[in-house]
Design a protein around this motif. Sequence first.
Motif, PDB file in Angstrom:
ATOM      1  N   LEU A 127      30.875  24.629 -52.460  1.00 53.61           N
ATOM      2  CA  LEU A 127      30.225  24.840 -53.751  1.00 53.61           C
ATOM      3  C   LEU A 127      29.248  26.018 -53.696  1.00 53.61           C
ATOM      4  CD1 LEU A 127      29.535  21.169 -54.911  1.00 53.61           C
ATOM      5  CD2 LEU A 127      31.272  22.754 -55.771  1.00 53.61           C
ATOM      6  N   GLN A 128      28.619  26.216 -52.552  1.00 53.09           N
ATOM      7  CA  GLN A 128      27.760  27.385 -52.387  1.00 53.09           C
ATOM      8  C   GLN A 128      28.567  28.669 -52.517  1.00 53.09           C
ATOM      9  OE1 GLN A 128      24.007  27.967 -51.004  1.00 53.09           O
ATOM     10  NE2 GLN A 128      24.871  29.462 -52.399  1.00 53.09           N
ATOM     11  N   ASN A 129      29.766  28.683 -51.907  1.00 49.65           N
ATOM     12  CA  ASN A 129      30.638  29.863 -51.996  1.00 49.65           C
ATOM     13  C   ASN A 129      31.146  30.080 -53.415  1.00 49.65           C
ATOM     14  OD1 ASN A 129      30.321  30.259 -49.232  1.00 49.65           O
ATOM     15  ND2 ASN A 129      32.196  29.132 -48.707  1.00 49.65           N
ATOM     16  N   VAL A 130      31.434  28.992 -54.128  1.00 46.52           N
ATOM     17  CA  VAL A 130      31.847  29.108 -55.534  1.00 46.52           C
ATOM     18  C   VAL A 130      30.720  29.724 -56.351  1.00 46.52           C
ATOM     19  CG1 VAL A 130      32.502  27.825 -57.605  1.00 46.52           C
ATOM     20  CG2 VAL A 130      33.502  27.207 -55.400  1.00 46.52           C
ATOM     21  N   PHE A 131      29.492  29.266 -56.111  1.00 50.63           N
ATOM     22  CA  PHE A 131      28.333  29.816 -56.809  1.00 50.63           C
ATOM     23  C   PHE A 131      28.189  31.309 -56.520  1.00 50.63           C
ATOM     24  CE2 PHE A 131      23.887  31.093 -56.792  1.00 50.63           C
ATOM     25  CZ  PHE A 131      23.440  30.641 -58.020  1.00 50.63           C
ATOM     26  N   ASN A 132      28.337  31.696 -55.260  1.00 51.70           N
ATOM     27  CA  ASN A 132      28.205  33.106 -54.893  1.00 51.70           C
ATOM     28  C   ASN A 132      29.279  33.954 -55.561  1.00 51.70           C
ATOM     29  OD1 ASN A 132      26.106  32.288 -53.255  1.00 51.70           O
ATOM     30  ND2 ASN A 132      27.324  32.292 -51.376  1.00 51.70           N
ATOM     31  N   ASP A 133      30.488  33.415 -55.651  1.00 54.70           N
ATOM     32  CA  ASP A 133      31.593  34.158 -56.268  1.00 54.70           C
ATOM     33  C   ASP A 133      31.374  34.312 -57.775  1.00 54.70           C
ATOM     34  OD1 ASP A 133      33.910  35.580 -56.293  1.00 54.70           O
ATOM     35  OD2 ASP A 133      35.249  33.884 -55.962  1.00 54.70           O
ATOM     36  N   ASN A 134      30.859  33.271 -58.404  1.00 53.51           N
ATOM     37  CA  ASN A 134      30.639  33.311 -59.855  1.00 53.51           C
ATOM     38  C   ASN A 134      29.371  34.059 -60.253  1.00 53.51           C
ATOM     39  OD1 ASN A 134      32.958  31.840 -60.419  1.00 53.51           O
ATOM     40  ND2 ASN A 134      31.899  29.873 -60.377  1.00 53.51           N
ATOM     41  N   HIS A 135      28.412  34.154 -59.333  1.00 55.05           N
ATOM     42  CA  HIS A 135      27.125  34.809 -59.637  1.00 55.05           C
ATOM     43  C   HIS A 135      26.802  35.844 -58.560  1.00 55.05           C
ATOM     44  CE1 HIS A 135      26.940  30.735 -61.474  1.00 55.05           C
ATOM     45  NE2 HIS A 135      26.415  31.390 -62.501  1.00 55.05           N
ATOM     46  N   PRO A 136      27.573  36.917 -58.499  1.00 56.08           N
ATOM     47  CA  PRO A 136      27.318  37.917 -57.441  1.00 56.08           C
ATOM     48  C   PRO A 136      25.959  38.596 -57.570  1.00 56.08           C
ATOM     49  CG  PRO A 136      28.879  38.760 -59.069  1.00 56.08           C
ATOM     50  CD  PRO A 136      28.665  37.318 -59.393  1.00 56.08           C
ATOM     51  N   ASP A 137      25.348  38.510 -58.746  1.00 56.87           N
ATOM     52  CA  ASP A 137      24.057  39.164 -58.960  1.00 56.87           C
ATOM     53  C   ASP A 137      22.875  38.279 -58.591  1.00 56.87           C
ATOM     54  OD1 ASP A 137      24.940  37.535 -61.051  1.00 56.87           O
ATOM     55  OD2 ASP A 137      23.551  38.437 -62.487  1.00 56.87           O
ATOM     56  N   GLY A 151      33.382  31.084 -63.723  1.00 56.41           N
ATOM     57  CA  GLY A 151      33.532  32.537 -63.714  1.00 56.41           C
ATOM     58  C   GLY A 151      34.706  33.002 -62.899  1.00 56.41           C
ATOM     59  N   ARG A 152      34.442  33.972 -62.043  1.00 54.07           N
ATOM     60  CA  ARG A 152      35.507  34.644 -61.316  1.00 54.07           C
ATOM     61  C   ARG A 152      36.316  33.691 -60.440  1.00 54.07           C
ATOM     62  NH1 ARG A 152      33.545  39.796 -58.144  1.00 54.07           N
ATOM     63  NH2 ARG A 152      32.402  38.193 -56.964  1.00 54.07           N
ATOM     64  N   PHE A 153      35.645  32.746 -59.786  1.00 57.45           N
ATOM     65  CA  PHE A 153      36.372  31.835 -58.903  1.00 57.45           C
ATOM     66  C   PHE A 153      37.377  31.009 -59.686  1.00 57.45           C
ATOM     67  CE2 PHE A 153      37.043  27.728 -56.914  1.00 57.45           C
ATOM     68  CZ  PHE A 153      37.416  28.100 -55.634  1.00 57.45           C
ATOM     69  N   GLN A 154      36.964  30.413 -60.803  1.00 61.88           N
ATOM     70  CA  GLN A 154      37.889  29.585 -61.596  1.00 61.88           C
ATOM     71  C   GLN A 154      39.042  30.403 -62.156  1.00 61.88           C
ATOM     72  OE1 GLN A 154      34.619  29.092 -61.599  1.00 61.88           O
ATOM     73  NE2 GLN A 154      34.449  26.926 -61.049  1.00 61.88           N
ATOM     74  N   CYS A 155      38.791  31.657 -62.512  1.00 65.13           N
ATOM     75  CA  CYS A 155      39.880  32.508 -63.029  1.00 65.13           C
ATOM     76  C   CYS A 155      40.899  32.803 -61.932  1.00 65.13           C
ATOM     77  CB  CYS A 155      39.304  33.806 -63.596  1.00 65.13           C
ATOM     78  SG  CYS A 155      38.327  33.571 -65.091  1.00 65.13           S
ATOM     79  N   LYS A 156      40.416  33.119 -60.725  1.00 60.10           N
ATOM     80  CA  LYS A 156      41.334  33.344 -59.609  1.00 60.10           C
ATOM     81  C   LYS A 156      42.120  32.081 -59.295  1.00 60.10           C
ATOM     82  CE  LYS A 156      38.299  34.817 -56.652  1.00 60.10           C
ATOM     83  NZ  LYS A 156      37.677  35.367 -55.423  1.00 60.10           N
ATOM     84  N   LEU A 157      41.432  30.943 -59.332  1.00 61.18           N
ATOM     85  CA  LEU A 157      42.105  29.676 -59.049  1.00 61.18           C
ATOM     86  C   LEU A 157      43.160  29.371 -60.104  1.00 61.18           C
ATOM     87  CD1 LEU A 157      42.058  27.256 -57.083  1.00 61.18           C
ATOM     88  CD2 LEU A 157      40.468  26.156 -58.666  1.00 61.18           C
TER      89      LEU A 157
END
Length: 551
Positions: free
Chosen positions: A271-281, A61-67
């Motif tokens: 990886l926890q931070n990546v999860f939080n960034d991709n799933h803010p809900d 999601g959002r993290f991979q797009c920013k990366l």
Amino acid sequence: MASNNADDDLLVDNDDDDRDSLLNCNDNNDDVLLDDHASYQKPRRRRRIRFEDALQHAGFGRFQCKLLLLCGWAVCGNAFQSLGALFVVRLATCEMLLLEYQQTWFSVIIYFGMMVGGLLCAGLADWRGRKTVLVISLAFGAVFGLSTSFAQTITQFLAFRFFTGVGVGASIPVIFSYFAEFQAQSRRGSMLAALAAFWTVGAILTSGLAWLMIPYSFGVEYYYFHYSSWRIFLSLSSIPSLTAALLFFLMPESPKYLTETGRDDEAYQILQNVFNDNHPDLLPSEFENFVNPLIWNIDHMDAVVDSTRFIRKGEGFTESFCNFWRVYVKMVQSWMQLLRPSLRKSTLVMLTVFILISFGYYGFLTWFREVFSRFKHSDGGGTVCQSLNSSQPWDPSKPCVPSDITLRNKFLINVVSIPGCIVTIALIDRIRRKLLLSIGLISSSAVFFFVWLVSTGSGALAFSGIMNGLIVISWITLNIFSVELYPTTLRCTAFGLLTAFSSAATVCGMAVFERLVFANCLAPVLTIVALFVLSGLLGCLLPNTHSVDLL
């Protein structure tokens, strides 16, 4: 308490009240968690954690797009640094009164720097960390790229361009490795292809900026100091790499690298931070439910590397020199690891394919650029090949500034490569990598036979664009292979070695095909076709990396 079997991966849920007691269990019991009710509660079977499973659960999601945007911007910066000087050779020749051999060095010196950067610097990321080496190499290349614009003599210019190449050669392997290690297997191919396509984007931006700036005369002159439009163009070319280096400070280290160096806790948090960034809900506990931090004990794909075990703390020149020597002894050992039985075939095939394609492709660019220039200034009609017998070499007395049409054509040739990038992104995860590599190379060789039919300027432009569009498919696929074939502890070393040999082959190809301008069309055409066909056939020997976890 139930006994622990070393071959058992049974995990039992525990109550919150028992968490502290579980943390005090010895290391031999890390794989089995029991609560106070174990005597009457049936254990629950759970699969052993793999890094790929954890990465997949972190989501896309959002993290991979920013990366992708950040790493793509860094790739664009490398394209600016590598290609920028090719647009200003004639301008620099007129301003600094360069001799013919100095003009040649002006064009190729960056590839010598890339050889050094890829061979001696990129591998440092395999034991000092991706992020650190990436930031330093990008900043290093950007600073010397900016310094190039202020060089007033050819000696200064060549020195600065060489060190710019060192930064470019060191950063390219690390960018791709760092990016790949955040991608789950299901999307890794298409995401890496999208990243590689940013080189084409960088080439378009470079040629577009050159088209907008170089034809116009502006700048500053103060006695012997000149800062004209082409120098401003070079200074602007260093901005993408510099800004990318600064932005990478905000990014985490590669979790895959951390796990392979025994730093599992840091990898888990990333990886926890990546999860939080991709799933803010979603709540962070959703990730913990799948990857419990108490039993975060992944299966390592390769031997764990202690990245500091060969660096001794101390002061003074002697200790610094010893540390420097230990680093490069370790690097030689890493090169030898690329020839171990499990990697030997892949390494030798990749080296051969990189050398053949680099020699043929950059030889083609050098040869066709000069042939097309002669064709434009020939008085007789006929085809491009026929013009070789009737035209004269380029006249040095002609204007120093490239014409608007010439710069526009270079821009359009790069734009035509975009369909090749799109096709690669769309197909890379649907068909085998080596099949796509072979299709791109053999198709390019088939199209190249039509050079004998090119008889107009627009035809030559279309021919060059189609060749670029086809060969870019192979370049992108090769970059993906360079990342996927090697384990994490050797990935940057291997990619850097391939970059170094590719740069050496580029220089040789440019030198050889520059001489073939004076020969009949038959020799260069058959040479390029043979190189591309042979590369395509050798590509079929590479192993399948589609649907395979990153090592």
